[in-house]
Motif scaffolding. Sequence first.
Motif, PDB file in Angstrom:
ATOM      1  N   TYR A   1       0.732  -1.170   0.085  1.00  0.00           N
ATOM      2  CA  TYR A   1       0.060  -0.045   0.267  1.00  0.00           C
ATOM      3  C   TYR A   1       0.791   1.250  -0.115  1.00  0.00           C
ATOM      4  O   TYR A   1       0.533   2.360  -0.708  1.00  0.00           O
ATOM      5  N   SER A   2       1.966   1.110   0.785  1.00  0.00           N
ATOM      6  CA  SER A   2       2.877   2.485   0.687  1.00  0.00           C
ATOM      7  C   SER A   2       3.323   2.758  -0.659  1.00  0.00           C
ATOM      8  O   SER A   2       3.404   3.647  -0.988  1.00  0.00           O
ATOM      9  N   ARG A   3       3.783   1.442  -1.257  1.00  0.00           N
ATOM     10  CA  ARG A   3       4.402   1.714  -2.767  1.00  0.00           C
ATOM     11  C   ARG A   3       3.176   2.234  -3.561  1.00  0.00           C
ATOM     12  O   ARG A   3       3.426   2.964  -4.672  1.00  0.00           O
ATOM     13  N   GLN A   4       1.757   2.013  -3.306  1.00  0.00           N
ATOM     14  CA  GLN A   4       0.845   2.512  -4.150  1.00  0.00           C
ATOM     15  C   GLN A   4       0.451   4.004  -3.756  1.00  0.00           C
ATOM     16  O   GLN A   4      -0.499   4.382  -4.472  1.00  0.00           O
ATOM     17  N   GLY A   5       0.946   4.473  -2.659  1.00  0.00           N
ATOM     18  CA  GLY A   5       0.625   5.675  -2.075  1.00  0.00           C
ATOM     19  C   GLY A   5      -0.486   5.566  -1.246  1.00  0.00           C
ATOM     20  O   GLY A   5      -1.063   6.804  -1.179  1.00  0.00           O
ATOM     21  N   ASN A   6      -0.932   4.589  -0.978  1.00  0.00           N
ATOM     22  CA  ASN A   6      -2.080   4.544  -0.179  1.00  0.00           C
ATOM     23  C   ASN A   6      -1.702   4.446   1.394  1.00  0.00           C
ATOM     24  O   ASN A   6      -1.502   3.392   1.977  1.00  0.00           O
ATOM     25  N   TYR A   7      -1.281   5.412   1.931  1.00  0.00           N
ATOM     26  CA  TYR A   7      -0.624   5.531   3.155  1.00  0.00           C
ATOM     27  C   TYR A   7      -1.688   5.217   4.517  1.00  0.00           C
ATOM     28  O   TYR A   7      -1.182   4.419   5.469  1.00  0.00           O
ATOM     29  N   PRO A   8      -2.952   5.465   4.069  1.00  0.00           N
ATOM     30  CA  PRO A   8      -3.604   5.231   5.434  1.00  0.00           C
ATOM     31  C   PRO A   8      -3.904   3.825   5.732  1.00  0.00           C
ATOM     32  O   PRO A   8      -3.858   3.183   6.735  1.00  0.00           O
ATOM     33  N   GLU A   9      -3.813   2.966   4.637  1.00  0.00           N
ATOM     34  CA  GLU A   9      -4.304   1.567   4.428  1.00  0.00           C
ATOM     35  C   GLU A   9      -2.881   0.794   4.779  1.00  0.00           C
ATOM     36  O   GLU A   9      -2.693  -0.164   5.756  1.00  0.00           O
ATOM     37  N   ALA A  10      -1.664   1.511   4.297  1.00  0.00           N
ATOM     38  CA  ALA A  10      -0.608   1.233   4.749  1.00  0.00           C
ATOM     39  C   ALA A  10      -0.335   1.190   6.172  1.00  0.00           C
ATOM     40  O   ALA A  10       0.177   0.009   6.973  1.00  0.00           O
ATOM     41  N   LEU A  11      -0.458   2.161   7.026  1.00  0.00           N
ATOM     42  CA  LEU A  11      -0.732   2.492   8.352  1.00  0.00           C
ATOM     43  C   LEU A  11      -1.566   1.200   9.126  1.00  0.00           C
ATOM     44  O   LEU A  11      -0.895   0.861  10.080  1.00  0.00           O
ATOM     45  N   LYS A  12      -2.701   1.266   8.499  1.00  0.00           N
ATOM     46  CA  LYS A  12      -3.699   0.255   9.144  1.00  0.00           C
ATOM     47  C   LYS A  12      -3.075  -1.024   9.260  1.00  0.00           C
ATOM     48  O   LYS A  12      -3.094  -1.661  10.347  1.00  0.00           O
ATOM     49  N   ASN A  13      -2.184  -1.469   8.294  1.00  0.00           N
ATOM     50  CA  ASN A  13      -1.828  -2.774   8.429  1.00  0.00           C
ATOM     51  C   ASN A  13      -0.441  -3.098   9.194  1.00  0.00           C
ATOM     52  O   ASN A  13      -0.064  -3.996   9.796  1.00  0.00           O
ATOM     53  N   TYR A  14       0.187  -1.754   9.139  1.00  0.00           N
ATOM     54  CA  TYR A  14       1.471  -2.006  10.110  1.00  0.00           C
ATOM     55  C   TYR A  14       0.873  -1.870  11.718  1.00  0.00           C
ATOM     56  O   TYR A  14       1.560  -2.717  12.306  1.00  0.00           O
TER      57      TYR A  14
END
Length: 757
Positions: free
Chosen positions: A154-167
């Motif tokens: 998600y981070s690479r796709q620029g979808n930062y909120p989703e990336a954070l959720k997963n972390y």
Amino acid sequence: MDSKVKINDSMKRAFFLLIISAGLMLQSFAQKQGKNKIDSLFTVLKTSGPDTAKVNTLNNLAYEFRNNNPDTAIYFASEAKALGIKLNYKMGVADSYLFIAIVLNNHGKLEEALKNNNIALGLFDQLLTSEKTTSKSKIPNQKVKSYNNIGIIYSRQGNYPEALKNYQAALKISEETGNKNGIANSYNNSGIIHHYQGNYPEALKNYFAALRTWEEIGDKYNIANSYNNIAIIYERQENYPEALKNLYASLKIREELGDKKSIAASHNNIGTVYINQGNNPEALKNLSIGLKIAEEIGDKHLTAFSLNNIANILSDQGNYSEALKNYFASLRIFEEMHDEQNIAHSYYIIGRIYIKQNKNIEASHYLNKALLLAKDIGSSEDIENCYFNLVTLDSTQGNFKKALEHYKLFITTRDSMFNKENTKKITQQQMQFEFDKKQVADSLKFEKEKETGALKLQKQKAFTYTGFAGVALTLLFLFFIYRGFRKQKRSNHIIEQTNQELHKVNNELKETQAQLVQQEKLASLGALTAGIAHEIKNPLNFVNNFAELNNELIDELENSRDEEEKKVLFQTIKQNLSKINEHGKRADGIVKSMLEHSRSGTGEKQPTDINRLCDEYLNLAYHGMRANVKDFNCSMERHFAENLPKINVVQQDISRVLLNLINNAFYAIKDKPGATLTLTTLATAHSVIIKVKDNGTGIPGHLKQKIFEPFFTTKPTGTGTGLGLSLSFDIIKAHGGKIEVNSEEGKGTEFIITLPV
Ligand code: ADP
């Protein structure tokens, strides 16, 4: 491995700083240490048969190769997946999906990676909730890996909120299981996301948390990485002294560890900070050291980044011809590596230098090349840069019509980029505002105690910020509505695809399971043959003997003159006939139940006398065992409850369970003097209980958890399938009952089945 992230607002500066994202990515340093591991895995692979252990070995190999050799990694993971599905080994299949996802992610195939990763997560969750999974302790760790990988995607796709959720999800599990390395990774990765969002205070908080955790476990490699990432935030905040302090701390540890690649990265980053400070000599010194090491170890990307940064200094100094030499050198490397993003960017930079040298033809050539490629790969930042410089070029050549066209295109591109860039900036400023506000509040408290005059000033400042934040928030809000709409559409599509795939895998697994059940049935039928032969032979002997006897009696009857004798003979013949009939029926029954046993599909439930079933199958199993194992003998005790009610069961299924348990018990007592098997039935108010007890080998404590797992067997190859108990478990569960085991190593085992009445 170091994730090289280019941070450059290209119009102003184009320096390369290296952020380190930890966790899933491997460094070449660690991979060297992994070489021995790979060798030993290959040795294991050569000698292993097509079993679950082989699936694990293949998966481990895939994991080891995940960075340096993606094709090999995918090959091994796919082999593992195929074998895992064949064996119905869900855990292995889940691992394969995860490793495939990690490799795909590292190689930019993000949507595919996400799909595979979601399947892996789905399978891990299924395994967690399944009662039969025994190595559950391993699952949280795999889930942490999954969430981290999804976060990176998600981070690479620029979808930062989703990336954070997963972390955050990964962090939660790591905290629950006390997995410190996992905790540190999640903090670090979350830090990177806050960094990308321009939320520097939050980024620092996370990086520091990661640093503390790594310090606790003494992981020097990652301590050094944390210092590095902290330094980059200070650099972003233009706090160059703090940035340098942390970079030197990182370098010191890296030198101790002797990992050349990260030493080179440190020098590159130190050089970049010196550039920002305007200290070109120190910058050049460090960049050159970094370059030298990068060339020495043959790290192409790092070499290219160092060359680029050196070229930037030379260009700033007006030394265009030397700068160009370095830009071309790095361009060649990017071309070798097919790194199109950086190729396009290099073309653009070269074009820009040619403009400065007034070499218009060359400039136009490179800018157009850059434009073409940037459009091809959708790099709007470089498209915008190219148009802007083409405007300059056209104007200096007096071609105003073209300049206007390019200017219009520049504006259009910039408008389309407006949202992206501005959101980033707005977020950055908003976060900075929050940060300042907190500082204001803190100092207010402090000031209040001293004098009230200063208070007014602070309030004024806060007021200005509030006004700004209002505008910023509105823009942010509008942007999110737009982006949310597009993202939602795309992620719905992905979720749908993933679900379909998950469904497919589940079906595949179900199918193989059905096949396996059938195989197991046939296998147990094989084991039964001897018993069946024995059982059929008995009635057949009766039939043959009585038929022969009747023949003789009929002869006698023909010759007899005595009416009384004739009467007795008739009577005897009739009795014998009914015995023939009775034993014929018994043989028929045995053949029927044998056929039922191997029939696939679900049988009907019917009221069943459990005592009879137990008795029958104990006989069958006993004779089967005696036919297979020479000299097998044991005493068999039957304690059957007299008042046992008939219960509704699928006879063929329950008989299969009995057969499995009895056979296992025989196997456990076969070498034991005084071997005894005790079969007990009991009735309680709501259930019928069957106990199969032996005084055999017993089950070691650590294996008790595993015996119900499919394919778990301690019997020699060819003897056990490891499916007996797993199937028995399923059958009893399907009847609404339960199966339990008490066992003591060396003393014996008792299986207790409880079936509802
Ligand atoms: P298999 O019999 O093919 O090995 P099962 O699923 O029936 O497969 O049994 C799995 C394992 O459980 C056996 O290999 C054995 O180690 C253990 N086991 C089952 N029953 C007993 C028993 N009565 N005594 C000792 N060990 C047993």
